[in-house]
Structures are given as C-alpha cells and as structure tokens.
Design an enzyme around this catalytic site. Structure first.
Site, mmCIF file in Angstrom:
data_model
loop_
_atom_site.group_PDB
_atom_site.id
_atom_site.type_symbol
_atom_site.label_atom_id
_atom_site.label_comp_id
_atom_site.label_asym_id
_atom_site.label_seq_id
_atom_site.Cartn_x
_atom_site.Cartn_y
_atom_site.Cartn_z
ATOM 1 C CB CYS A 1 -0.928 0.011 1.204
ATOM 2 S SG CYS A 1 -1.732 -1.558 1.495
ATOM 3 C CG HIS B 1 -6.351 2.195 0.739
ATOM 4 N ND1 HIS B 1 -5.193 2.713 0.185
ATOM 5 C CD2 HIS B 1 -5.960 1.204 1.584
ATOM 6 C CE1 HIS B 1 -4.152 2.043 0.679
ATOM 7 N NE2 HIS B 1 -4.592 1.130 1.513
HETATM 8 C C1 LIG Z 1 -14.558 -3.789 4.957
HETATM 9 C C2 LIG Z 1 -14.786 -4.617 3.709
HETATM 10 C C3 LIG Z 1 -14.495 -6.106 4.004
HETATM 11 C C4 LIG Z 1 -16.235 -4.448 3.270
HETATM 12 O O1 LIG Z 1 -16.434 -5.143 2.082
HETATM 13 P P1 LIG Z 1 -17.853 -5.820 1.758
HETATM 14 O O2 LIG Z 1 -18.352 -6.509 2.972
HETATM 15 O O3 LIG Z 1 -17.703 -6.594 0.508
HETATM 16 O O4 LIG Z 1 -18.745 -4.578 1.516
HETATM 17 P P2 LIG Z 1 -19.731 -4.394 0.304
HETATM 18 O O5 LIG Z 1 -18.941 -4.075 -0.913
HETATM 19 O O6 LIG Z 1 -20.690 -5.544 0.270
HETATM 20 O O7 LIG Z 1 -20.474 -3.072 0.717
HETATM 21 C C5 LIG Z 1 -21.591 -3.003 1.550
HETATM 22 C C6 LIG Z 1 -22.050 -1.559 1.579
HETATM 23 O O8 LIG Z 1 -21.127 -0.785 2.354
HETATM 24 C C7 LIG Z 1 -20.490 0.187 1.557
HETATM 25 N N1 LIG Z 1 -19.093 0.102 1.944
HETATM 26 C C8 LIG Z 1 -18.220 -0.892 1.660
HETATM 27 N N2 LIG Z 1 -17.040 -0.645 2.244
HETATM 28 C C9 LIG Z 1 -17.176 0.517 2.905
HETATM 29 C C10 LIG Z 1 -16.308 1.273 3.689
HETATM 30 N N3 LIG Z 1 -15.056 0.861 3.927
HETATM 31 N N4 LIG Z 1 -16.754 2.431 4.211
HETATM 32 C C11 LIG Z 1 -18.011 2.856 3.985
HETATM 33 N N5 LIG Z 1 -18.898 2.163 3.256
HETATM 34 C C12 LIG Z 1 -18.477 1.002 2.724
HETATM 35 C C13 LIG Z 1 -20.744 -0.210 0.137
HETATM 36 O O9 LIG Z 1 -20.814 0.923 -0.698
HETATM 37 C C14 LIG Z 1 -22.063 -0.891 0.229
HETATM 38 O O10 LIG Z 1 -23.070 0.088 0.290
HETATM 39 P P3 LIG Z 1 -24.494 -0.161 -0.415
HETATM 40 O O11 LIG Z 1 -25.046 -1.376 0.257
HETATM 41 O O12 LIG Z 1 -25.209 1.103 -0.132
HETATM 42 O O13 LIG Z 1 -24.148 -0.370 -1.854
HETATM 43 C C15 LIG Z 1 -13.851 -4.146 2.576
HETATM 44 O O14 LIG Z 1 -14.150 -2.830 2.256
HETATM 45 C C16 LIG Z 1 -12.389 -4.262 2.964
HETATM 46 O O15 LIG Z 1 -11.812 -5.336 2.896
HETATM 47 N N6 LIG Z 1 -11.753 -3.148 3.365
HETATM 48 C C17 LIG Z 1 -10.366 -3.156 3.767
HETATM 49 C C18 LIG Z 1 -9.467 -2.981 2.585
HETATM 50 C C19 LIG Z 1 -8.031 -3.172 2.968
HETATM 51 O O16 LIG Z 1 -7.691 -4.036 3.745
HETATM 52 N N7 LIG Z 1 -7.135 -2.389 2.397
HETATM 53 C C20 LIG Z 1 -5.729 -2.474 2.655
HETATM 54 C C21 LIG Z 1 -5.434 -1.838 3.928
HETATM 55 S S1 LIG Z 1 -3.716 -1.496 4.174
#
Ligand SMILES: CC(C)(COP(=O)(O)OP(=O)(O)OC[C@H]1O[C@@H](n2cnc3c(N)ncnc32)[C@H](O)[C@@H]1OP(=O)(O)O)[C@@H](O)C(=O)NCCC(=O)NCCS
Ligand SMILES: [Zn+2]
Lengths: 397, 132
Positions: A96, A346
C-alpha cells in the site's frame, strides 16, 4: 536498528519540485479498466503542469497487485504505451506504500541527475474481483506463509493492534470512530475524487457490520479503483512551467518485520517513527512546523497510531487527541483533508500519490472548501502492509 | 509450497539465538540483533502460552468462508517463547479475552480450493487442565 536514511538525512538538499497533479474519481469504476484510469490521471497531471509528454524523461508507477487484481503485470510498459512515449518507465512495489515509494524513486532520479522531469503515477483496480479474493490479494502485503495461512486478513491485523491499544492505553472505540467521522466530513468537500463523500456519526461506526472485532465496516477503508499522478521536476526548472511550484524537502523510508507478531510493539509502527524522524531531519523542521498532513488511515486505529508515531501527540493519547478535534480543519494539525483512505478511498498503489496531490493542492492554496489557511509545510505518511514499509514525505511551498 | 514448512507448522519448532536468548517463530537463520555474531539453533517452543491480543474475523479471505466468524490471536508462548499467531478454537465468546491461557492443538486449517488439498497446522484452545 537505525534506518539507513538517517546517516544521509542531514545536509541533503533535495532540489525537486512538484509542478502538476492529476487524480481520477475514486470508487467502483466498472466502466473503465486499469489502463484507462492510469492514462486519465497521467494526462490530467501533464495538463496541470503545462508540459507535453515529450518533456518527460522518466516514469515511475506505483502499483501493488495488478497481477492478482487484474491479471496484468508490466505496469511500467503499460503506462508508457498508453501515454505514447518510449522513455524509461518502471513499476515500483511496496504494497500500500507503492505510490510514495514511486515518488521517492522519482525524486532520486532527479537528484542523481538522470532526469529533469519525471511523471510519478499510482494506479490500482481492485473491484473486478470479489471481496474475498481482494482480501486474499491484499494479504500478499502481509506474511503469506505465517499470517495468511491462518485466515488472517488486513482488517484482522489492525484489529489486533486496536485491541492491544485499547487494552494498554484505554483507547475507546468512540475515539477511533471520531477519525472516520472527521474523514467522511472532509470527503464531502472533495466530491470530485472521494469515493464516499457523505457524513457519518460515531454511533453509525459503532453499529455498522462487524468486520474484525473491534473494527466495523466504517472503521475500514474501502476497496477502490483509482489512479493518481504528479509531475516532478528539477527545482531550477520549476518556475519555467509553473507559478506555484511546491518543493519536496524531506523523505524518509523505513522497514520492519513483515509479520505483525514478530514486532516489539503491537501498538505503534516503528517504521513510521523511523521514517518520519529521517524526513524531519532532512527537511530541517520539527513536528510543530507541519501545517497539514495526510496519514495512512487504512483503519481508524491506524490514524490514532499515526498521530502518535509522527509525534503530533504523546504515545497512547492519539484517540483522545483526535476526539478532541485537534486533527480537524482549523485544529492544531489538520489530518486527512482529502477524506483519507477511509472516505476518499484506498486504491492501494495510488494512495501515496493521492496523498501527495492533496498536500500539493493545500500548499498551492487550491484545496477549495477544505483549504487549511496559510498552509506552508505539508507531510504524507504512507504505510505498506501492517507497517513493514513506511514512507514519510515532506513538502513546502 | 507449504510442505517445506511442515516441521515448523506442525510442532512449533523455530530457531533461537543462544547469544541474545531470543526465540524466532517463524524460524530465522540470521539474528537481527547479533547478525553474524549470533548463534542460531533449532528450538522446540512451549506449547502453552497467553493471549496478547485477539480479534474475531467476520469478513474472511477466499477459502476460509466456511469457518467464519473465527477468532485469531497473537499468543506469547511460555518460557520466554516467541509471539505466535493462530486461530483460537473450542472457546466460548465470553471466555475469549486478553491474558487467556491457551495451548496448541493440531487441526485442519483450510482446504485448498483448486486442488482440494487439506492444509493442517496449529491452532490454540483454552488450556483444559494446567499442570503447575
Ligand atoms: C470492509 C470490507 C471487508 C467491506 O467489504 P464488503 O463486505 O464486501 O462490503 P460491500 O462491498 O458488500 O459493501 C456493503 C455496503 O457498504 C459500503 N461500503 C463498503 N465498504 C465501505 C467502507 N469501507 N466504508 C463505507 N462504506 C463502505 C458499500 O458501498 C455498500 O453500500 P451499499 O449497500 O449502499 O451499496 C472491505 O471494504 C475491505 O476489505 N476493506 C479493507 C481494505 C483493505 O484491507 N485495504 C488495505 C489496507 S492497508
Ligand atoms: Zn541474537
């Protein structure tokens, strides 16, 4: 263990300017491919700098995992092809932190006298695969053999740090959540780029879906497509292209163990401490001189630890520091005016360049509603993995 | 190529620097403190330890969907052993916490989707009867 930059830090005169920035809209951009967004950011930066592609001597492209996310490697050549140039073009990878590493490579190339004008880009296309596969792909930034093997995830690693921070220092989930609330608020003033430019509340963070306890969905940065580019040039050429150049005055990079459990501390990132100390020294400034900062808030706890590691506040009180409003625009040290990773999005390899672009806009006075008045010195803090790589870059107008 | 690590993954065998008395798991061939001056030997660590920090993962990576949510912890092994990361099993939610005493247990970790290969390794469970 001293990070290697330290002995060179004093007396380095960087003489590198930023003369252009370009960003794509971050989010789930399923009508565009990796090459489309990379080109879009590059073209925007080239126009912003008022140069032509023929003026560029070299390119460095930050990207973490195009092979896994899109099946495409060889990003240096891909971008050169899209821009239509045949100059040296190199992909740089540090999870990252790839974007900030690419920026450092660009700076080095100019300082070494190999280039006069450099395009530094970052791009990542993460939404073409399912969340499960993205989660697995991201774990490539951690220790695949000893963490990923057990079903560890990135939210999981930061959750382990969050729990320990709460246990050792009494940090509360409400305090961590206040970082997300602030960042979403800032994102509402960055609608052209931010993935989630809407307001949230502390309650909403606490009650959103659990991802890795204690971290909920709204503690996490999202999965994002996006690209960013900036144009660097030799300091003495900057005024030829641009009336408001911004200068790179310090850069620190440090490494730590790949696996979290191998570290001496689980409540801070030593690489961030080391990288920032080198950067401060090189820039000849102290932490109090920083007017605006973009930190790597991949999870809310990461922003808490960043405030401590960079020296904005004492160890252990980062949560309260943020909750008390010190990092809001207008506060002691505004943090993540772009909306941060949390709300701006991100796209991992692009993040470091997006951070730099935001700081450049702030120092030029071009940040619109989210402008920090009179900002002269800005800083970026970009973390790879759970802290195995950290890059801190310092800019001044 | 996990088979290369079977010995370490099945038995909590790592390495130890006799000079600075530090244990490494995963094993290291070079001590980061003593460099070439260190003396690295193989070491079997205690199978008992204490939870240093933990989380319950609800959004799993590919291949771990069936087991989710599951607990993961960093455990500090006894006798000045190293920190080790692994899942915590057979543990009630109320019981899971900082400082919980645990022991290693040999379990299935996941099934490799493509080839159907079952991966085994160590997990942690609360200590059933501690012999002091
Ligand atoms: C947290 C996480 C697991 C959620 O993914 P998910 O469960 O597949 O979420 P979805 O894509 O099904 O989204 C569900 C809803 O939340 C929203 N959403 C998803 N991630 C979000 C976030 N981080 N913040 C705010 N809203 C979010 C989506 O837009 C969706 O909204 P909707 O239902 O109105 O369309 C994923 O965003 C993730 O893995 N984040 C971390 C990424 C990471 O590790 N990066 C590297 C770090 S160094
Ligand atoms: Zn040693």
């Amino acid at each position: 263990m001293l990070s290697t930059g330290a002995k060179f830090a004093k007396g380095v005169d960087m003489r590198v300017a930023v003369i252009g920035v370009g960003l794509t809209k971050f989010g789930e951009v399923w009508t565009k491919s990796l090459r489309d967004i990379a080109l879009e950011a590059g073209v925007k930066a080239i126009s912003d700098a008022n140069i032509s592609a023929a003026d560029i001597d070299a390119m460095f492209i930050g990207n973490m995992s195009a092979g896994r996310f899109s099946g495409q490697e060889h990003l240096g050549a891909l971008v050169a092809d899209q821009v239509g140039v045949s100059i040296p073009s190199t992909r740089v990878e540090g999870a990252c932190a790839s974007g900030s590493l690419a920026l450092r490579e660009g700076v080095s190339s100019i300082m070494a006298g190999l280039s006069d004008v450099v395009l530094v880009g970052g791009a990542e296309k993460m939404t073409d695969i399912s969340t499960e596969y993205a989660t697995t792909g991201l774990m490539g930034a951690a220790d695949e053999e000893w963490e990923g093997f057990h079903g560890m995830t990135f939210p999981g690693l930061y959750a382990l740090m969050a729990r320990k921070h709460m246990h050792d220092f009494g940090t509360t989930h409400e305090q961590m959540a206040s970082a997300a609330v602030k960042n979403h608020h800032n994102a509402t003033m960055n609608k052209d780029v931010a993935q989630y430019p809407f307001e949230i509340t502390v309650d909403k963070v606490l009650n959103s879906a659990m991802i890795a306890s204690p971290l909920t969905l709204l503690d996490c940065s999202p999965i994002t497509d996006g690209a960013a580019a900036i144009i660097l040039c030799r300091e003495d050429l900057a005024k030829k292209y641009c009336d408001t150049p911004v200068y790179v005055t310090g850069s620190g990079q440090a490494s730590d163990t790949l696996a979290l459990h191998d570290r001496k501390s689980l409540t801070g990132l030593q690489a961030a401490v080391d990288a920032s100390r080198v950067a401060y020294k090189m820039a000849g400034i102290g932490v109090k001189d920083v007017d605006v900062c973009e930190v790597h808030d991949c999870f809310t706890i990461a922003e808490v630890m960043a405030c401590e590691d960079l020296g904005f506040c004492k160890k252990g009180v980062g949560g309260k520091f943020i909750e008390d409003g010190n990092t809001q625009i207008g506060g002691k040290i505004p943090v993540n005016t772009s909306g941060g990773l949390k709300a701006c999005g991100h796209p991992v390899g692009a993040t470091g360049i997006k951070q730099a672009s935001e700081i450049v806009l702030q120092l030029r006075g071009d940040a619109g509603k989210r402008q920090v008045n009179g900002a002269e010195i800005g800083m970026t803090h970009n973390v790879g993995g759970s802290g195995a790589t950290c890059v801190v870059n310092i800019f001044r107008r | 190529m996990l088979w290369r690590r079977f010995r370490n993954k099945y038995h909590l065998i790592g390495t130890y620097c006799e000079k600075c008395k530090t244990g490494f798991y995963p094993p290291r061939e070079v001590c980061p403190e003593c460099r070439r001056g260190g003396k690295i030997v193989e070491k079997q660590f205690s199978n008992y330890g204490e939870i240093v920090t933990y989380t319950v993962v609800s959004a799993p990576p590919a291949g771990f969907e069936k087991g989710a949510p599951y607990a993961l912890a960093i455990v500090k092994m006894d006798d000045n052993g190293p920190n080790v990361v692994g899942q915590v099993v057979d543990c009630d939610d109320e019981k899971l916490g900082m400082g919980l005493r645990v022991e290693t247990t040999f379990r299935k970790i996941y099934e490799d989707g493509k080839e159907g290969i079952v991966q085994y390794g160590l997990k942690f469970m609360p200590i059933t009867h501690e012999n002091l």
